[in-house]
Design an enzyme around this catalytic site. Structure first.
Site, PDB file in Angstrom:
ATOM      1  N   LYS A  94       0.859  -1.186   0.000  1.00 42.95           N
ATOM      2  CA  LYS A  94       0.000   0.000   0.000  1.00 42.95           C
ATOM      3  C   LYS A  94       0.889   1.228   0.000  1.00 42.95           C
ATOM      4  O   LYS A  94       1.815   1.351   0.809  1.00 42.95           O
ATOM      5  CB  LYS A  94      -0.888  -0.003   1.266  1.00 42.95           C
ATOM      6  N   GLN A 115       7.179   3.777   3.982  1.00 46.72           N
ATOM      7  CA  GLN A 115       5.771   3.382   3.989  1.00 46.72           C
ATOM      8  C   GLN A 115       5.546   2.101   4.794  1.00 46.72           C
ATOM      9  O   GLN A 115       4.505   1.943   5.426  1.00 46.72           O
ATOM     10  CB  GLN A 115       5.301   3.195   2.539  1.00 46.72           C
ATOM     11  N   LYS A 118       5.387   3.260   8.438  1.00 51.29           N
ATOM     12  CA  LYS A 118       4.232   4.149   8.600  1.00 51.29           C
ATOM     13  C   LYS A 118       2.941   3.342   8.612  1.00 51.29           C
ATOM     14  O   LYS A 118       2.093   3.496   9.490  1.00 51.29           O
ATOM     15  CB  LYS A 118       4.212   5.143   7.428  1.00 51.29           C
ATOM     16  N   LYS A 130       5.386   1.637  -3.016  1.00 47.08           N
ATOM     17  CA  LYS A 130       5.312   2.994  -3.571  1.00 47.08           C
ATOM     18  C   LYS A 130       5.583   2.925  -5.057  1.00 47.08           C
ATOM     19  O   LYS A 130       6.276   2.016  -5.524  1.00 47.08           O
ATOM     20  CB  LYS A 130       6.374   3.896  -2.918  1.00 47.08           C
ATOM     21  N   ASP A 170       0.039  10.779  -4.448  1.00 45.48           N
ATOM     22  CA  ASP A 170       1.182  11.384  -3.765  1.00 45.48           C
ATOM     23  C   ASP A 170       1.425  12.688  -4.541  1.00 45.48           C
ATOM     24  O   ASP A 170       0.507  13.173  -5.222  1.00 45.48           O
ATOM     25  CB  ASP A 170       2.400  10.439  -3.792  1.00 45.48           C
ATOM     26  N   ASN A 245      -2.126  19.339  -1.564  1.00 41.77           N
ATOM     27  CA  ASN A 245      -3.189  18.736  -0.770  1.00 41.77           C
ATOM     28  C   ASN A 245      -2.856  18.629   0.726  1.00 41.77           C
ATOM     29  O   ASN A 245      -3.682  18.953   1.578  1.00 41.77           O
ATOM     30  CB  ASN A 245      -3.445  17.356  -1.384  1.00 41.77           C
TER      31      ASN A 245
HETATM   32  N1  GLU Z   1       1.206   8.998  -0.498  1.00 36.32           N
HETATM   33  C1  GLU Z   1       0.641   8.946   0.809  1.00 36.32           C
HETATM   34  C2  GLU Z   1       1.719   8.625   1.815  1.00 36.32           C
HETATM   35  O1  GLU Z   1       2.841   9.056   1.646  1.00 36.32           O
HETATM   36  C3  GLU Z   1      -0.593   8.081   0.896  1.00 36.32           C
HETATM   37  C4  GLU Z   1      -0.466   6.670   0.470  1.00 36.32           C
HETATM   38  C5  GLU Z   1      -1.787   5.909   0.444  1.00 36.32           C
HETATM   39  O2  GLU Z   1      -2.824   6.441   0.792  1.00 36.32           O
HETATM   40  O3  GLU Z   1      -1.720   4.737   0.051  1.00 36.32           O
HETATM   41  O4  GLU Z   1       1.506   8.011   2.833  1.00 36.32           O
END
Ligand code: GLU
Length: 449
Positions: A94, A115, A118, A130, A170, A245
């Site tokens: 994800k 990610q 996170k 990603k 992103d 955003n």
């Molecule tokens: N690009 C966002 C991040 O850096 C969201 C990623 C997502 O919602 O999958 O966490």
């Protein structure tokens, strides 16, 4: 890099350097995590023995492909696109897609690596990945954006899926791009697979509050950090870098909670509005008219536009870097601290350099790293997946309440983990260790994978 690693971790880092030559942002992201894992290796030697860290540093799969498309003049353009499927121990890969000319494998790998941790911190069942492309959307027509997205998806579709890999937005990828990407996926696969993408429009499978989630979540995180110090955002002066955003909705929530936001920026310059940023104007300029921020002063003549200005030199109580990686260096951190800044939370991914982080930590200010502070975006993506899986649609209020609850939990988890590992108040230690342990336990349970 500023901090010396334990011997074992240094060997792992050297290996990462050799295997991923030239990918400096990825090296930086790995180093920052390894710096904090020393005490974990002491407490859980089995993870070192079973090489969990080495395995986490190597993506499960990396896809690189050509994206040919025709511009409005009929000329053929060729871009390169990436999807790095980093870790699926906790759920499908994800993470967002970034369209920006600076994109190369090293950027996507740093983002994918961050990610993993996170997403683990959110407590939701999502792995880390990603993607992106070196395509520059600036100045491109809607038709060009659509043709590019369709061409990209004509390859990407075979690698993604509701249970495999779930992209989102992103930098450079918002509702418009997600619409074109999802539309092409649906067309090629002949499946209305809502859960394959998040950040969808709310009338076709998207979630309320997903657009606002990253910025709102970052401010909820600040609120928790300040609460832990018996303080609040009420009456605080804030500066927020960026005007995309994340920045827009960080400004929105900070204002709702009583802060005064006096500055924001884009890659050309800084707007300083001592009366408080006119958010509706910024929204119109950036989201509707897709113009540069310099146009702000056409309508708010008392405000100052500082071409090429440095937003971190503006005195503030709270600073929210919401633009891009390495936008805040050691010198910037020093001027923020000297000007009395008490809290920094990262809406962007890795916006503070290692030197900057060290200065915030030495000064003892509340510093929330991106992995924790901007996790509200991807957490709300997981809520979108949850709604899609149950064919449900929640209200804005309910979704925002869930987001806030998740941010409160992430803060508590980071805070308590930092204390447990002997670094009270250090959210970098807390976020890295808490995220790592959740992934490590899952990987370990699944054998040598
Ligand atoms: N690009 C966002 C991040 O850096 C969201 C990623 C997502 O919602 O999958 O966490």
């Amino acid at each position: 890099m500023s901090v010396i690693l334990d011997e074992k971790l240094e060997l792992i880092y050297q290996d990462v350097l050799h295997r991923n030559a030239g990918e400096t942002e990825f090296h930086q992201a790995v180093h920052e995590v390894l710096e904090t894992l020393g005490p974990v290796m002491v407490k859980y030697p089995e993870y070192a023995e079973r090489k969990i860290i080495q395995r986490i540093c190597e993506p499960e799969r990396q896809i690189i492909f050509r994206v040919p498309w025709q511009d409005d003049k009929g000329e053929i353009q060729i871009n390169r696109a990436f999807r790095v499927e980093f870790n699926s121990a906790l759920g499908p890969y994800k993470g967002g897609m970034r369209f920006h000319p600076s994109v190369y494998l090293g950027i996507i790998k740093f983002l994918g690596f961050e990610q993993i941790f996170k997403n683990a911190l959110t407590g939701m069942p999502i792995g880390g990945g990603k993607g992106g492309s070196d395509f520059d959307p600036k100045g491109r027509s809607d038709d060009e954006i659509m043709r590019f997205c369709q061409s990209l998806m004509t390859e990407l579709f075979r690698h993604i899926g509701e249970y495999t890999d779930v992209p989102a937005g992103d930098i450079g990828v918002g509702a418009r791009e997600i619409g074109y990407l999802f539309g092409q996926y649906k067309r090629i696969t002949n499946r209305y697979e809502s859960g394959v993408f998040t950040g969808k429009g709310i009338n076709w499978g998207g979630s309320c509050a997903r657009t606002e989630a990253t910025g709102y979540g970052t401010v909820f995180f600040v609120q928790e950090m300040l609460k832990a110090r018996n303080d609040s955002l009420d009456g605080k002066t804030c500066v927020v870098s960026g005007s995309g955003n994340v920045a827009i909705y960080a400004i929105d929530k900070a204002m709702q909670l009583g802060a005064k936001v006096i500055a924001c920026s884009d890659s050309n310059g800084v707007i300083l509005d001592e009366q408080g940023i006119d958010l509706n104007l910024v929204k119109r300029l950036k989201e509707v008219e897709r113009r540069r921020l310099s146009a702000y002063t056409e309508e708010r003549s008392h405000a100052k536009y500082l071409p090429g200005g440095n937003i971190w030199q503006i005195p503030c109580d709270v600073a929210l870097p919401c633009a891009t990686q390495n936008e805040l260096n050691g010198k910037d951190a020093k001027s923020l601290v000297e000007n009395g800044c008490i809290a920094v939370a990262e809406g962007a991914n890795m916006p503070t350099t290692p030197e900057g982080i060290a200065i915030f930590q030495q000064a003892g200010i509340a510093y929330g790293p991106g992995k924790a502070a901007n996790a509200g975006g991807v957490a709300t993506s997981a809520l979108e997946m949850q709604q899609n899986a149950s064919r449900d649609f929640w209200t804005f209020e309910h979704t925002e309440a869930r987001l806030q609850e998740i941010m409160v939990n992430i803060h508590r988890n980071c805070f308590e983990t930092a204390e447990e590992f002997g670094a009270p108040g250090n959210y970098v230690v807390g976020a890295n260790i808490a995220g790592f342990l959740r992934v490590a336990r899952a990987m370990d349970a699944m054998g040598v994978i």
